[in-house]
Design a protein around this motif. Structure first.
Motif, PDB file in Angstrom:
ATOM      1  N   VAL A  87      38.137 -15.306  66.428  1.00  0.00           N
ATOM      2  CA  VAL A  87      39.130 -14.845  65.447  1.00  0.00           C
ATOM      3  C   VAL A  87      38.659 -13.492  64.909  1.00  0.00           C
ATOM      4  N   ASN A  88      39.374 -12.441  65.295  1.00  0.00           N
ATOM      5  CA  ASN A  88      39.055 -11.087  64.834  1.00  0.00           C
ATOM      6  C   ASN A  88      39.789 -10.840  63.522  1.00  0.00           C
ATOM      7  N   ASN A  89      39.093 -11.108  62.417  1.00  0.00           N
ATOM      8  CA  ASN A  89      39.743 -11.066  61.108  1.00  0.00           C
ATOM      9  C   ASN A  89      39.177  -9.988  60.179  1.00  0.00           C
ATOM     10  N   GLY A 133      39.186 -19.862  77.004  1.00  0.00           N
ATOM     11  CA  GLY A 133      39.338 -19.801  75.551  1.00  0.00           C
ATOM     12  C   GLY A 133      40.432 -18.836  75.118  1.00  0.00           C
ATOM     13  N   ASN A 134      40.420 -18.488  73.853  1.00  0.00           N
ATOM     14  CA  ASN A 134      41.458 -17.587  73.358  1.00  0.00           C
ATOM     15  C   ASN A 134      40.994 -16.773  72.166  1.00  0.00           C
ATOM     16  N   ILE A 135      41.793 -15.728  71.892  1.00  0.00           N
ATOM     17  CA  ILE A 135      41.506 -14.806  70.780  1.00  0.00           C
ATOM     18  C   ILE A 135      42.685 -14.826  69.812  1.00  0.00           C
ATOM     19  N   VAL A 136      42.364 -14.869  68.528  1.00  0.00           N
ATOM     20  CA  VAL A 136      43.393 -14.725  67.491  1.00  0.00           C
ATOM     21  C   VAL A 136      43.028 -13.493  66.651  1.00  0.00           C
ATOM     22  N   ASN A 137      43.878 -12.492  66.677  1.00  0.00           N
ATOM     23  CA  ASN A 137      43.634 -11.276  65.903  1.00  0.00           C
ATOM     24  C   ASN A 137      44.423 -11.292  64.605  1.00  0.00           C
ATOM     25  N   MET A 138      43.806 -10.767  63.535  1.00  0.00           N
ATOM     26  CA  MET A 138      44.525 -10.730  62.256  1.00  0.00           C
ATOM     27  C   MET A 138      45.152  -9.351  62.080  1.00  0.00           C
ATOM     28  N   SER A 139      46.478  -9.299  62.244  1.00  0.00           N
ATOM     29  CA  SER A 139      47.209  -8.058  61.970  1.00  0.00           C
ATOM     30  C   SER A 139      47.801  -8.193  60.571  1.00  0.00           C
ATOM     31  N   SER A 140      49.032  -7.766  60.380  1.00  0.00           N
ATOM     32  CA  SER A 140      49.671  -7.827  59.055  1.00  0.00           C
ATOM     33  C   SER A 140      51.152  -7.498  59.216  1.00  0.00           C
ATOM     34  N   THR A 156      46.223   0.837  61.579  1.00  0.00           N
ATOM     35  CA  THR A 156      45.278  -0.075  62.252  1.00  0.00           C
ATOM     36  C   THR A 156      45.951  -1.400  62.581  1.00  0.00           C
ATOM     37  N   LYS A 157      46.819  -1.862  61.686  1.00  0.00           N
ATOM     38  CA  LYS A 157      47.425  -3.184  61.904  1.00  0.00           C
ATOM     39  C   LYS A 157      48.482  -3.116  63.024  1.00  0.00           C
ATOM     40  N   SER A 158      49.153  -1.951  63.170  1.00  0.00           N
ATOM     41  CA  SER A 158      50.069  -1.767  64.309  1.00  0.00           C
ATOM     42  C   SER A 158      49.279  -1.714  65.608  1.00  0.00           C
ATOM     43  N   ALA A 159      48.136  -1.042  65.567  1.00  0.00           N
ATOM     44  CA  ALA A 159      47.301  -0.926  66.775  1.00  0.00           C
ATOM     45  C   ALA A 159      46.860  -2.313  67.251  1.00  0.00           C
ATOM     46  N   ILE A 160      46.595  -3.196  66.322  1.00  0.00           N
ATOM     47  CA  ILE A 160      46.138  -4.549  66.702  1.00  0.00           C
ATOM     48  C   ILE A 160      47.237  -5.306  67.454  1.00  0.00           C
ATOM     49  N   VAL A 161      48.496  -5.089  67.071  1.00  0.00           N
ATOM     50  CA  VAL A 161      49.609  -5.748  67.790  1.00  0.00           C
ATOM     51  C   VAL A 161      49.628  -5.271  69.242  1.00  0.00           C
ATOM     52  N   CYS A 180      48.240 -12.695  67.892  1.00  0.00           N
ATOM     53  CA  CYS A 180      47.872 -12.207  66.559  1.00  0.00           C
ATOM     54  C   CYS A 180      48.778 -12.796  65.496  1.00  0.00           C
ATOM     55  N   ILE A 181      48.265 -12.745  64.266  1.00  0.00           N
ATOM     56  CA  ILE A 181      48.994 -13.260  63.107  1.00  0.00           C
ATOM     57  C   ILE A 181      49.325 -12.092  62.193  1.00  0.00           C
ATOM     58  N   LEU A 182      50.567 -12.102  61.676  1.00  0.00           N
ATOM     59  CA  LEU A 182      51.004 -11.056  60.754  1.00  0.00           C
ATOM     60  C   LEU A 182      51.275 -11.700  59.394  1.00  0.00           C
ATOM     61  N   PRO A 183      50.262 -11.766  58.548  1.00  0.00           N
ATOM     62  CA  PRO A 183      50.508 -12.372  57.232  1.00  0.00           C
ATOM     63  C   PRO A 183      51.277 -11.422  56.312  1.00  0.00           C
TER      64      PRO A 183
END
Ligand SMILES: NC(=O)c1ccc[n+]([C@@H]2O[C@H](COP(=O)([O-])OP(=O)(O)OC[C@H]3O[C@@H](n4cnc5c(N)ncnc54)[C@H](O)[C@@H]3O)[C@@H](O)[C@H]2O)c1
Length: 256
Positions: A87-89, A133-140, A156-161, A180-183
């Motif tokens: 989880v890249n948070n 396995g898998n990766i979950v990235n924290m965007s916004s 930065t948060k757009s780049a993560i998407v 990725c998750i966009l909170p």
């Protein structure tokens, strides 16, 4: 238990959303590596997980430094022998316009928020390939719905998407999923910092709540539960996706 015996590395889990991701992962049976620059915060996350019968260890990492990330991977493999979820948070938020921001601040934010996702993914992908396995990235939600005074952070948060989709495409055929998750606004560290940077922080907090269809800001455990879903086999056909967890913030303006 959706993550029974899975090994998960969660960056930035010494506070806020990352900490609650760690709690939810541990509750679901995962063995968690609490990886953060903030040792004190990481120790607190570890303590609370262990107090509830979960398995957690801490590791001090700077996600913007290749040698530090390599040590995190070595530690994880030495401790648990495998990695199933990354989880890249970890992130920072500098509340400035482009004009006000120095090039050093721009680079720092890019290096931690995007460079950290790159470095951790690069380091762990060979091992995730072995475990499917898998990766979950924290965007916004700030990746697509921007607000004043956070130009660099939104970038930065757009780049993560984009990075999420690219890694999903490159590694899907190897059995590795990347999402990725966009909170929306979450009652945790960075939102708190954003409120404090506004002329009237208390009012900013109330106003932020009313931007969400549900008329409140979110709780960090609500993001943690979404991360558990994406990391688990329940999401076995989900990759390259951007899961919006925002109480309706990005859907439009609710009635006053
Ligand atoms: N709080 C919100 O409303 C909100 C909304 C949308 C997205 N997010 C995202 O959620 C994530 C967590 O945010 P949060 O609000 O919980 O913030 P937070 O400040 O509570 O947590 C961030 C963590 O990252 C760690 N960190 C910072 N730089 C690091 C580095 N170089 N190496 C390792 N660790 C480092 C910090 O020590 C901290 O523990 C971020 O990716 C953020 O962009 C937060």
């Amino acid at each position: 238990m959706r993550l029974e015996d899975k090994v998960a590395v969660i960056t930035g889990s010494g506070s806020g959303i990352g900490r609650y991701c760690a709690f939810e992962f541990a509750k679901n049976g995962a063995k968690v590596v609490v990886a953060d620059l903030n040792e004190k915060g990481a120790a607190e996350t570890e303590k609370q997980i262990q107090a509830n019968g979960g398995i957690a260890v801490t590791f001090k990492v700077d996600v913007s430094k290749p040698e530090s990330v390599q040590k995190l991977a070595n530690f994880t493999l030495k401790t648990f022998g495998r990695i199933d979820v990354l989880v890249n948070n970890a992130a920072i938020q500098i509340n400035k316009t482009v004009e006000d921001m120095t090039f050093e601040e721009w680079n720092l934010q890019m290096t931690i928020n995007v460079g950290g996702v790159f470095l951790c993914s690069k380091q762990f992908l060979p091992h995730l390939r072995k475990t499917k396995g898998n990766i979950v990235n924290m965007s916004s939600v700030n990746s697509f719905f921007v607000e004043p005074m956070c130009a660099g952070y939104c970038a930065t948060k757009s780049a993560i998407v984009g990075l999420t989709k690219a890694m999903a495409i490159d590694h899907g055929h190897e059995g590795v999923r990347v999402n990725c998750i966009l909170p929306g606004y979450i009652d945790a560290g960075l939102a708190e910092g954003y409120f404090l940077a506004q002329p009237d922080p208390a009012q900013a907090r109330i106003d932020a709540g009313k931007l969400h269809a549900l008329w409140r800001i979110g709780k960090p455990e609500e993001v943690g539960r979404a991360a558990v879903f994406l990391a688990s086999d329940d999401a076995s056909f989900v990759t390259g996706s951007s899961m919006v967890v925002d109480g309706g913030f990005g859907s439009g303006l609710p009635p006053k």
